[in-house]
Design an enzyme around this catalytic site. Sequence first.
Site, PDB file in Angstrom:
ATOM      1  N   HIS A 178     -34.527   1.130 -25.049  1.00 11.17           N
ATOM      2  CA  HIS A 178     -34.624   0.524 -26.385  1.00 11.17           C
ATOM      3  C   HIS A 178     -34.414   1.592 -27.468  1.00 11.17           C
ATOM      4  CE1 HIS A 178     -37.226  -2.367 -23.996  1.00 11.17           C
ATOM      5  NE2 HIS A 178     -36.329  -3.168 -24.540  1.00 11.17           N
ATOM      6  N   GLN A 230     -26.373  -1.979 -21.060  1.00  8.96           N
ATOM      7  CA  GLN A 230     -25.472  -2.319 -19.946  1.00  8.96           C
ATOM      8  C   GLN A 230     -26.237  -2.651 -18.661  1.00  8.96           C
ATOM      9  OE1 GLN A 230     -22.375   0.581 -18.637  1.00  8.96           O
ATOM     10  NE2 GLN A 230     -22.751  -0.439 -16.681  1.00  8.96           N
ATOM     11  N   GLN A 259     -26.051 -10.430 -18.897  1.00  8.28           N
ATOM     12  CA  GLN A 259     -26.670 -11.012 -20.098  1.00  8.28           C
ATOM     13  C   GLN A 259     -25.792 -10.752 -21.330  1.00  8.28           C
ATOM     14  OE1 GLN A 259     -30.972 -10.759 -21.368  1.00  8.28           O
ATOM     15  NE2 GLN A 259     -30.289  -8.882 -22.330  1.00  8.28           N
ATOM     16  N   SER A 286     -38.376  -2.139 -18.493  1.00 14.88           N
ATOM     17  CA  SER A 286     -39.779  -2.444 -18.802  1.00 14.88           C
ATOM     18  C   SER A 286     -40.564  -2.700 -17.524  1.00 14.88           C
ATOM     19  CB  SER A 286     -39.857  -3.684 -19.696  1.00 14.88           C
ATOM     20  OG  SER A 286     -39.137  -3.457 -20.879  1.00 14.88           O
TER      21      SER A 286
HETATM   22  O1  PAF Z   1     -33.135  -8.247 -22.423  1.00  9.30           O
HETATM   23  C1  PAF Z   1     -34.182  -8.730 -22.874  1.00  9.30           C
HETATM   24  O2  PAF Z   1     -35.180  -8.032 -23.126  1.00  9.30           O
HETATM   25  C2  PAF Z   1     -34.241 -10.229 -23.131  1.00  9.30           C
HETATM   26  O3  PAF Z   1     -33.504 -10.921 -22.178  1.00  9.30           O
HETATM   27  C3  PAF Z   1     -33.822 -10.614 -24.560  1.00  9.30           C
HETATM   28  C4  PAF Z   1     -32.375 -10.269 -24.826  1.00  9.30           C
HETATM   29  C5  PAF Z   1     -34.716  -9.904 -25.567  1.00  9.30           C
HETATM   30  C6  PAF Z   1     -33.986 -12.125 -24.763  1.00  9.30           C
HETATM   31  O4  PAF Z   1     -35.303 -12.538 -24.602  1.00  9.30           O
END
Ligand code: PAF
Length: 258
Positions: free
Chosen positions: A29, A138, A143, A176
């Site tokens: 992040h 990535q 997603q 996480s």
């Molecule tokens: O990657 C994540 O943490 C989740 O899938 C997201 C993009 C925040 C959507 O809840």
Amino acid sequence: MKIVRSIAELDLTGVVGLVPTMGALHDGHRSLFRVARAENDVLVASLFVNPAQFDQQADLAAYPRHEERDLEIAEDAGVDVLFAPAADEMYPPGFGTWIDVDLTGAEGTSRPGHFRGVATVCVKLFNIVQPRRAYFGQKDAQQAAVLRRVVRDLNLGIEIRVLPTIRDTDGLAISSRNVQLSPAERTEALALPRALAAGAETYTRGRDPVAATRTAFNGVTPDYVELVDLDGVTILAAALKVGNTRLIDNVLLKGDLS
Ligand code: PAF
């Protein structure tokens, strides 16, 4: 940093960059925040553990939550606004509209309904925050590709930026979920990046990367190993359950996701 809990309180001007998160913030992040901070006037992070993307209640209940620590990390990274709504702010009584994504393979097959939940919450966040750009890692390549397709198909006019996977020095992709691993499980989890690296190396020699990855798991059974085509970009993806924790990872074989 302003902490906003309700949609009505959000009042943003200028070019906005959004980093959607489910909290339990880590170096992955931090790298998204760093780039988003540099590319936009206003940096918004969302912190919302989205119940709609979990196919199992136990997984949702076990998802790590460390809000105080997350606030410190976000503030330190230069986030201007942290949007941290409660579940009923995002899904009020009577909520019944979903973004249904046409997708199978890898996570799309292994976690039915997962991408429907991700796409729905992200489109809601895009509409609420109105960013020019949104940032994803990535590690969750499928997603990111799903969200690119949603943005394209629904004409949302947002740039989806995909930044490289951040790894620990031993190669494990930072996630996480890693905090749920015991020391022994963490060692076991290294099979995932190592097997994928072996598969990628085999691919460079013109041989079957999926078979090579399976062999390199060396007796451990992954949830899947697949070549996934993401609109012209090819990744080698795998998922592995270690104890109660399910980890995913991938390596890029062809094309560029950024
Ligand atoms: O990657 C994540 O943490 C989740 O899938 C997201 C993009 C925040 C959507 O809840």
